[in-house]
Write a protein that holds these residues in place. Structure first.
Motif, PDB file in Angstrom:
ATOM      1  N   CYS A 103       0.844  -1.204   0.000  1.00 38.60           N
ATOM      2  CA  CYS A 103       0.000   0.000   0.000  1.00 38.60           C
ATOM      3  C   CYS A 103       0.880   1.256   0.000  1.00 38.60           C
ATOM      4  O   CYS A 103       1.623   1.475   0.949  1.00 38.60           O
ATOM      5  CB  CYS A 103      -0.905  -0.045   1.237  1.00 38.60           C
ATOM      6  N   HIS A 114       0.087   4.386   0.464  1.00 34.76           N
ATOM      7  CA  HIS A 114      -0.241   5.288   1.583  1.00 34.76           C
ATOM      8  C   HIS A 114       0.408   4.793   2.875  1.00 34.76           C
ATOM      9  O   HIS A 114       0.826   5.588   3.713  1.00 34.76           O
ATOM     10  CB  HIS A 114      -1.751   5.418   1.753  1.00 34.76           C
ATOM     11  N   CYS A 115       0.483   3.463   3.030  1.00 33.36           N
ATOM     12  CA  CYS A 115       1.127   2.884   4.210  1.00 33.36           C
ATOM     13  C   CYS A 115       2.624   3.185   4.197  1.00 33.36           C
ATOM     14  O   CYS A 115       3.210   3.518   5.228  1.00 33.36           O
ATOM     15  CB  CYS A 115       0.910   1.373   4.257  1.00 33.36           C
ATOM     16  N   THR A 172       4.088   5.729   2.733  1.00 30.13           N
ATOM     17  CA  THR A 172       4.252   7.153   3.039  1.00 30.13           C
ATOM     18  C   THR A 172       4.138   7.390   4.539  1.00 30.13           C
ATOM     19  O   THR A 172       4.938   8.125   5.125  1.00 30.13           O
ATOM     20  CB  THR A 172       3.207   7.995   2.271  1.00 30.13           C
ATOM     21  N   PHE A 173       3.158   6.759   5.177  1.00 28.66           N
ATOM     22  CA  PHE A 173       3.009   6.889   6.626  1.00 28.66           C
ATOM     23  C   PHE A 173       4.284   6.425   7.337  1.00 28.66           C
ATOM     24  O   PHE A 173       4.813   7.122   8.200  1.00 28.66           O
ATOM     25  CB  PHE A 173       1.803   6.084   7.134  1.00 28.66           C
ATOM     26  N   SER A 179      -9.633  -0.900   4.999  1.00 27.91           N
ATOM     27  CA  SER A 179      -8.694  -0.216   4.115  1.00 27.91           C
ATOM     28  C   SER A 179      -7.375  -0.011   4.864  1.00 27.91           C
ATOM     29  O   SER A 179      -7.327  -0.146   6.085  1.00 27.91           O
ATOM     30  CB  SER A 179      -9.261   1.133   3.664  1.00 27.91           C
ATOM     31  N   GLY A 234      -7.516   5.489   6.876  1.00 28.50           N
ATOM     32  CA  GLY A 234      -6.763   6.459   6.087  1.00 28.50           C
ATOM     33  C   GLY A 234      -5.580   7.036   6.832  1.00 28.50           C
ATOM     34  O   GLY A 234      -5.503   6.994   8.061  1.00 28.50           O
ATOM     35  N   SER A 235      -4.651   7.571   6.064  1.00 29.53           N
ATOM     36  CA  SER A 235      -3.452   8.171   6.626  1.00 29.53           C
ATOM     37  C   SER A 235      -3.823   9.365   7.491  1.00 29.53           C
ATOM     38  O   SER A 235      -4.775  10.093   7.192  1.00 29.53           O
ATOM     39  CB  SER A 235      -2.519   8.629   5.508  1.00 29.53           C
ATOM     40  N   ASP A 275      -2.011  12.621  10.105  1.00 30.47           N
ATOM     41  CA  ASP A 275      -0.770  13.343  10.370  1.00 30.47           C
ATOM     42  C   ASP A 275      -0.424  13.300  11.860  1.00 30.47           C
ATOM     43  O   ASP A 275      -1.188  12.807  12.677  1.00 30.47           O
ATOM     44  CB  ASP A 275      -0.851  14.786   9.856  1.00 30.47           C
TER      45      ASP A 275
END
Length: 190
Positions: A43, A45-46, A48-49, A161, A174-175, A177
């Motif tokens: 993933c 997004h994962c 990036t996190f 997700s 979801g990601s 911050d």
């Protein structure tokens, strides 16, 4: 640069599945807040996190003893299941190092014509040879356990997700911050 100290490669051939699938976390065991992350190694997004936000969370919340983070597999595809198996085989000492290597190089191996060969190239830097990787990926009990982790996330926390985070029993898809996590931890510790 993080130096990894890993078990001898022969140890990976004898992975204890129950031990490999036990929750692994960063932070103090008795931290007042537990953040559970469900993520897939394929993933974006994962990744990036893990590459951008998690270092900030570690500095602000984990290293200060306010929270710990448990990582749980939620593979989105067969390649992610196999990559998760390789990380699990790295054992407690190498798990988060291998996880980090896979997330940092995700765009290289996950999109490769032969992603399994790509995974082997990445984890050889952690001391895992191709035979060790093949043994991990062929361990049906380990693969079943990783898939079961995903199913538990769906059933217990309604995860659907990646990434998804569970904080104090509440699921956030979801990601997110750093401020989101700081605010949640602040709310739960005051």
């Amino acid at each position: 640069l993080m130096l990894l100290i890993l078990a001898p490669v022969s140890a990976w051939a004898d992975t204890d599945v129950e031990e490999a699938l036990a929750d692994r976390y960063v932070g103090a065991e008795d931290a007042p807040v537990t953040i559970i992350e469900y993520a897939s190694l394929t993933c974006p997004h994962c990744a990036t996190f893990h590459n951008e936000t998690l270092p900030e969370i570690k500095k602000s919340l984990i290293d200060t003893g306010k929270a710990k983070l448990i990582f749980r597999d939620y593979p989105l595809d067969g390649v992610a299941v196999r990559a998760a198996a390789v990380a699990q085989c790295a054992g407690d000492d190498g798990y988060f190092g291998v996880l980090g290597m896979l997330f940092k190089s995700q765009m290289t191996w996950a999109r490769a014509a032969d992603p399994i060969e790509g995974i082997k190239q990445v984890v050889r830097f952690a001391g895992m040879d191709g035979d060790a990787v093949d043994a991990c990926m062929a361990d049906e009990a380990l693969i079943d356990g990783i898939v079961a982790s995903r199913m538990r996330g769906e059933q217990e926390f309604k995860v659907n997700s990646t990434p998804s985070f569970v904080i104090d029993g509440e699921t956030f898809a979801g990601s997110r911050d750093l401020k989101f996590f700081e605010d949640k931890v602040e709310d739960l510790t005051n």
